[in-house]
Design a protein around this motif. Structure first.
Motif: not given
Length: 102
Positions: A9-16, A2-3, A66-71
């Motif tokens: 933002r997408l990672v935070q949304q997913h976790i929330l 993903i861009d 724990q997963l870095p956003a880049a992964q």
């Protein structure tokens, strides 16, 4: 992948989303615990199974954190499987609570 500007933002949304479902399940588990006597047979077994599933799913939320956003891959954002499991677990607990309250 993903861009990059949108990934955090997408990672935070997913976790929330997972954390909101976790809170809902925890609330239902607490209500059910208050209604289930120590030796309540089938209801106690259902509650124990639900708690084990909750713990398993909560562990996945911690893994996500724990997963870095880049992964993160696009497939991980599109995978709604864990969300469906949360929703199914919440529905089972709601039915158990309703049954115990009546």
């Amino acid at each position: 992948m993903i861009d990059t500007p949108h990934v955090d933002r997408l990672v935070q949304q997913h976790i929330l989303e997972h954390e909101m479902r976790l809170k809902q399940v925890d609330t239902l588990l607490e209500r059910a615990r208050q209604l289930v006597p120590d030796a309540a047979g089938d209801a106690a077994k259902q509650l124990a199974t639900a708690k084990a599933e909750r713990d398993r799913l909560a562990g996945r939320v911690e893994e996500y954190k724990q997963l870095p956003a880049a992964q993160w891959s696009e497939a991980e954002f599109e995978n709604k499987g864990p969300m469906i499991v949360w929703d199914t677990l919440a529905q089972q607990l709601e039915k158990l609570v309703e049954r115990l309250e009546h």
